[in-house]
Motif scaffolding. Structure first.
Motif, PDB file in Angstrom:
ATOM      1  N   CYS A  69      82.147  -0.386 -45.717  1.00 22.98           N
ATOM      2  CA  CYS A  69      83.009   0.673 -45.208  1.00 22.98           C
ATOM      3  C   CYS A  69      83.046   1.738 -46.304  1.00 22.98           C
ATOM      4  O   CYS A  69      83.609   1.518 -47.376  1.00 22.98           O
ATOM      5  N   VAL A  70      82.381   2.865 -46.064  1.00 23.47           N
ATOM      6  CA  VAL A  70      82.270   3.917 -47.062  1.00 23.47           C
ATOM      7  C   VAL A  70      82.857   5.197 -46.497  1.00 23.47           C
ATOM      8  O   VAL A  70      82.616   5.542 -45.345  1.00 23.47           O
ATOM      9  N   GLY A  71      83.617   5.913 -47.331  1.00 20.91           N
ATOM     10  CA  GLY A  71      84.144   7.197 -46.913  1.00 20.91           C
ATOM     11  C   GLY A  71      85.635   7.313 -47.125  1.00 20.91           C
ATOM     12  O   GLY A  71      86.275   6.436 -47.705  1.00 20.91           O
ATOM     13  N   PRO A  72      86.204   8.406 -46.630  1.00 21.93           N
ATOM     14  CA  PRO A  72      87.620   8.677 -46.883  1.00 21.93           C
ATOM     15  C   PRO A  72      88.577   7.650 -46.266  1.00 21.93           C
ATOM     16  O   PRO A  72      89.661   7.450 -46.763  1.00 21.93           O
TER      17      PRO A  72
ATOM     18  N   ASN B 231      85.987   1.952 -60.343  1.00 13.85           N
ATOM     19  CA  ASN B 231      84.531   2.026 -60.197  1.00 13.85           C
ATOM     20  C   ASN B 231      83.931   0.655 -60.495  1.00 13.85           C
ATOM     21  O   ASN B 231      84.449  -0.075 -61.338  1.00 13.85           O
ATOM     22  N   LEU B 232      82.808   0.353 -59.840  1.00 12.94           N
ATOM     23  CA  LEU B 232      82.073  -0.885 -60.123  1.00 12.94           C
ATOM     24  C   LEU B 232      80.622  -0.540 -60.398  1.00 12.94           C
ATOM     25  O   LEU B 232      79.987   0.164 -59.626  1.00 12.94           O
ATOM     26  N   ARG B 233      80.125  -1.050 -61.538  1.00 10.31           N
ATOM     27  CA  ARG B 233      78.698  -0.969 -61.877  1.00 10.31           C
ATOM     28  C   ARG B 233      78.222  -2.407 -61.995  1.00 10.31           C
ATOM     29  O   ARG B 233      78.629  -3.132 -62.892  1.00 10.31           O
ATOM     30  N   LEU B 234      77.356  -2.806 -61.062  1.00  9.76           N
ATOM     31  CA  LEU B 234      76.947  -4.209 -60.974  1.00  9.76           C
ATOM     32  C   LEU B 234      75.471  -4.374 -61.307  1.00  9.76           C
ATOM     33  O   LEU B 234      74.614  -3.749 -60.693  1.00  9.76           O
ATOM     34  N   SER B 235      75.207  -5.235 -62.304  1.00  6.85           N
ATOM     35  CA  SER B 235      73.836  -5.643 -62.630  1.00  6.85           C
ATOM     36  C   SER B 235      73.661  -7.126 -62.389  1.00  6.85           C
ATOM     37  O   SER B 235      72.546  -7.607 -62.274  1.00  6.85           O
TER      38      SER B 235
ATOM     39  N   THR C  59      84.693   1.466 -50.202  1.00  2.00           N
ATOM     40  CA  THR C  59      84.593   2.433 -51.284  1.00  2.00           C
ATOM     41  C   THR C  59      84.412   3.842 -50.745  1.00  2.00           C
ATOM     42  O   THR C  59      84.046   4.039 -49.593  1.00  2.00           O
ATOM     43  N   SER C  60      84.625   4.812 -51.610  1.00  3.70           N
ATOM     44  CA  SER C  60      84.414   6.205 -51.222  1.00  3.70           C
ATOM     45  C   SER C  60      82.959   6.628 -51.424  1.00  3.70           C
ATOM     46  O   SER C  60      82.496   7.585 -50.815  1.00  3.70           O
TER      47      SER C  60
ATOM     48  N   GLY D  54      83.952   4.385 -56.406  1.00  5.60           N
ATOM     49  CA  GLY D  54      82.539   4.188 -56.143  1.00  5.60           C
ATOM     50  C   GLY D  54      81.986   2.868 -56.637  1.00  5.60           C
ATOM     51  O   GLY D  54      82.584   2.192 -57.473  1.00  5.60           O
ATOM     52  N   ILE D  55      80.837   2.526 -56.061  1.00  3.30           N
ATOM     53  CA  ILE D  55      80.112   1.309 -56.420  1.00  3.30           C
ATOM     54  C   ILE D  55      78.669   1.693 -56.700  1.00  3.30           C
ATOM     55  O   ILE D  55      78.060   2.443 -55.935  1.00  3.30           O
TER      56      ILE D  55
END
Length: 174
Positions: free
Chosen positions: A106-109, A59-63, A90-91, A75-76
């Motif tokens: 590019c998001v999804g399975p 996971n990425l949490r960006l500030s 990412t999903s 997830g991002i």
């Protein structure tokens, strides 16, 4: 209810790191990083963080600010003040008001398969987690020899599953 202990690596605002860094836990970066960054858990890039290169995480949490290609299996989240320039795979993607993103998504399975192709083009591979306990000399030699030979994954998802199963088995979780 059993309480789990999660280790978290914190790199403060005065850190300036260049190269390749792999962490088998969660991490918080407040300083500068340039290169390839692999974090098996959640990576938090604080508002003071500046990262450039390739980021491969759960996971990425960006500030803060990142000019990087990001592969995040789970997830991002781009928080207020975040600035991300690059390609992301990412999903799940959550962009909060006040965040800025410029690049391709590019998001999804199928995102992890697409990321595997990009990594293959860049000749970047996902290493197996290092075992620092109960490892024989022969296993360490085999691991060192395998690291010398460049390997390119066909699918990042398969590599992440192998990493996850090794980490969980090392922790005694089935």
């Amino acid at each position: 209810m059993a309480q789990t202990s999660t280790n978290k690596t914190v790199l403060g605002p005065d850190c300036r790191i260049s190269g390749e860094l792999s962490l088998d836990n969660d991490a918080v970066i407040m300083g500068q990083f340039k290169g390839t960054l692999r974090v098996s858990g959640t990576l938090e890039l604080a508002d003071s963080a500046e990262v450039a290169g390739t980021i491969i995480v759960g996971n990425l949490r960006l500030s803060g600010r990142a000019e990087a290609d990001v592969i995040a299996e789970d997830g991002i989240e781009l928080l207020p003040g975040a600035q991300l320039i690059g390609q992301i795979y990412t999903s799940r993607l959550n962009v909060v008001e006040g965040a800025v993103f410029q690049g391709d998504v590019c998001v999804g399975p199928k995102a992890m398969e697409a990321a595997g192709e990009v990594l293959a083009q860049q000749n970047i591979s996902m290493p197996e987690p290092s075992e620092t306990y109960e490892q024989t000399d022969e296993e360490m030699i085999e691991e060192a020899e395998a690291a010398v030979k460049p390997t390119v994954p066909g699918s990042v998802n398969a590599i992440l599953q192998r990493r996850r199963s090794k980490v969980l088995s090392a922790r005694g979780v089935q």
